[in-house]
Motif scaffolding. Structure first.
Motif, PDB file in Angstrom:
ATOM      1  N   LYS A 158      31.055 -11.681  27.648  1.00 56.27           N
ATOM      2  CA  LYS A 158      30.516 -13.205  27.476  1.00 56.27           C
ATOM      3  C   LYS A 158      29.041 -13.162  28.137  1.00 56.27           C
ATOM      4  CE  LYS A 158      31.026 -17.657  27.342  1.00 56.27           C
ATOM      5  NZ  LYS A 158      31.171 -18.460  25.866  1.00 56.27           N
ATOM      6  N   GLU A 159      28.102 -13.837  27.527  1.00 56.84           N
ATOM      7  CA  GLU A 159      26.791 -13.814  27.966  1.00 56.84           C
ATOM      8  C   GLU A 159      26.354 -14.934  28.664  1.00 56.84           C
ATOM      9  OE1 GLU A 159      24.339 -12.673  24.421  1.00 56.84           O
ATOM     10  OE2 GLU A 159      24.289 -10.434  25.381  1.00 56.84           O
ATOM     11  N   ALA A 199      25.730 -11.272  36.103  1.00 60.30           N
ATOM     12  CA  ALA A 199      25.448 -12.492  36.951  1.00 60.30           C
ATOM     13  C   ALA A 199      26.314 -12.579  38.295  1.00 60.30           C
ATOM     14  CB  ALA A 199      25.596 -13.825  35.873  1.00 60.30           C
ATOM     15  N   LYS A 200      27.609 -12.437  37.878  1.00 62.71           N
ATOM     16  CA  LYS A 200      28.464 -12.256  39.021  1.00 62.71           C
ATOM     17  C   LYS A 200      27.874 -11.308  40.385  1.00 62.71           C
ATOM     18  CE  LYS A 200      32.458 -14.585  37.205  1.00 62.71           C
ATOM     19  NZ  LYS A 200      33.809 -14.322  36.896  1.00 62.71           N
ATOM     20  N   TYR A 246      16.716 -16.148  31.618  1.00 64.51           N
ATOM     21  CA  TYR A 246      17.234 -14.880  31.332  1.00 64.51           C
ATOM     22  C   TYR A 246      18.729 -14.902  30.502  1.00 64.51           C
ATOM     23  CZ  TYR A 246      13.437 -13.053  33.930  1.00 64.51           C
ATOM     24  OH  TYR A 246      12.143 -12.634  34.230  1.00 64.51           O
ATOM     25  N   LYS A 247      19.183 -14.220  29.720  1.00 61.00           N
ATOM     26  CA  LYS A 247      20.412 -14.059  29.188  1.00 61.00           C
ATOM     27  C   LYS A 247      20.983 -12.765  29.520  1.00 61.00           C
ATOM     28  CE  LYS A 247      22.561 -14.745  24.373  1.00 61.00           C
ATOM     29  NZ  LYS A 247      22.333 -14.830  23.037  1.00 61.00           N
ATOM     30  N   LYS A 248      22.071 -12.996  30.418  1.00 59.30           N
ATOM     31  CA  LYS A 248      22.726 -11.653  31.033  1.00 59.30           C
ATOM     32  C   LYS A 248      24.167 -11.812  30.769  1.00 59.30           C
ATOM     33  CE  LYS A 248      18.753  -9.946  32.363  1.00 59.30           C
ATOM     34  NZ  LYS A 248      18.390  -8.688  31.772  1.00 59.30           N
ATOM     35  N   ALA A 259      17.549 -19.232  42.493  1.00 55.17           N
ATOM     36  CA  ALA A 259      18.688 -19.379  41.399  1.00 55.17           C
ATOM     37  C   ALA A 259      20.009 -19.037  42.073  1.00 55.17           C
ATOM     38  CB  ALA A 259      18.521 -18.467  39.993  1.00 55.17           C
ATOM     39  N   LYS A 260      21.011 -20.125  41.905  1.00 52.06           N
ATOM     40  CA  LYS A 260      22.271 -19.681  42.485  1.00 52.06           C
ATOM     41  C   LYS A 260      23.411 -19.732  41.520  1.00 52.06           C
ATOM     42  CE  LYS A 260      20.814 -21.741  46.898  1.00 52.06           C
ATOM     43  NZ  LYS A 260      20.911 -22.772  47.768  1.00 52.06           N
ATOM     44  N   ARG A 261      22.956 -20.304  40.304  1.00 49.14           N
ATOM     45  CA  ARG A 261      24.176 -20.569  39.337  1.00 49.14           C
ATOM     46  C   ARG A 261      23.854 -19.889  37.793  1.00 49.14           C
ATOM     47  NH1 ARG A 261      27.783 -23.139  42.408  1.00 49.14           N
ATOM     48  NH2 ARG A 261      26.851 -24.879  43.783  1.00 49.14           N
ATOM     49  N   TYR A 262      24.993 -19.664  37.260  1.00 48.92           N
ATOM     50  CA  TYR A 262      24.691 -19.185  35.869  1.00 48.92           C
ATOM     51  C   TYR A 262      25.454 -20.225  34.641  1.00 48.92           C
ATOM     52  CZ  TYR A 262      29.799 -17.912  36.277  1.00 48.92           C
ATOM     53  OH  TYR A 262      30.986 -17.570  36.546  1.00 48.92           O
TER      54      TYR A 262
END
Length: 72
Positions: free
Chosen positions: A23-24, A60-61, A53-55, A33-36
């Motif tokens: 999953k992106e 992200a985690k 950014y798409k990660k 930044a603290k959230r995705y």
């Protein structure tokens, strides 16, 4: 805090390759930044004034980010 930005960006570049099955998510490129986010149109990204950014979800985690409360 300014010293963390290059490290933060380096981690993004190092983890830019994602598995097609994973999953992106979207992340605001700010220092705080603290959230995705699962969608780039998420309400939680309205105030982001930096590059998005798409990660992968796992990268992200690994950065310590958590799911946006609007998408919970």
């Amino acid at each position: 805090m300014k010293k963390l930005l290059p490290l933060f960006l380096l981690l993004f570049l190092a983890t830019s390759a994602t598995s097609p099955l994973e999953k992106e998510v979207y992340i605001c490129g700010s220092n705080g930044a603290k959230r995705y986010h699962f969608t780039k149109n998420c309400r939680g990204l309205n105030n982001c004034q930096h590059k998005l950014y798409k990660k992968s979800l796992s990268s992200a985690k690994s950065l310590g980010l958590t799911l946006c409360k609007w998408e919970d």
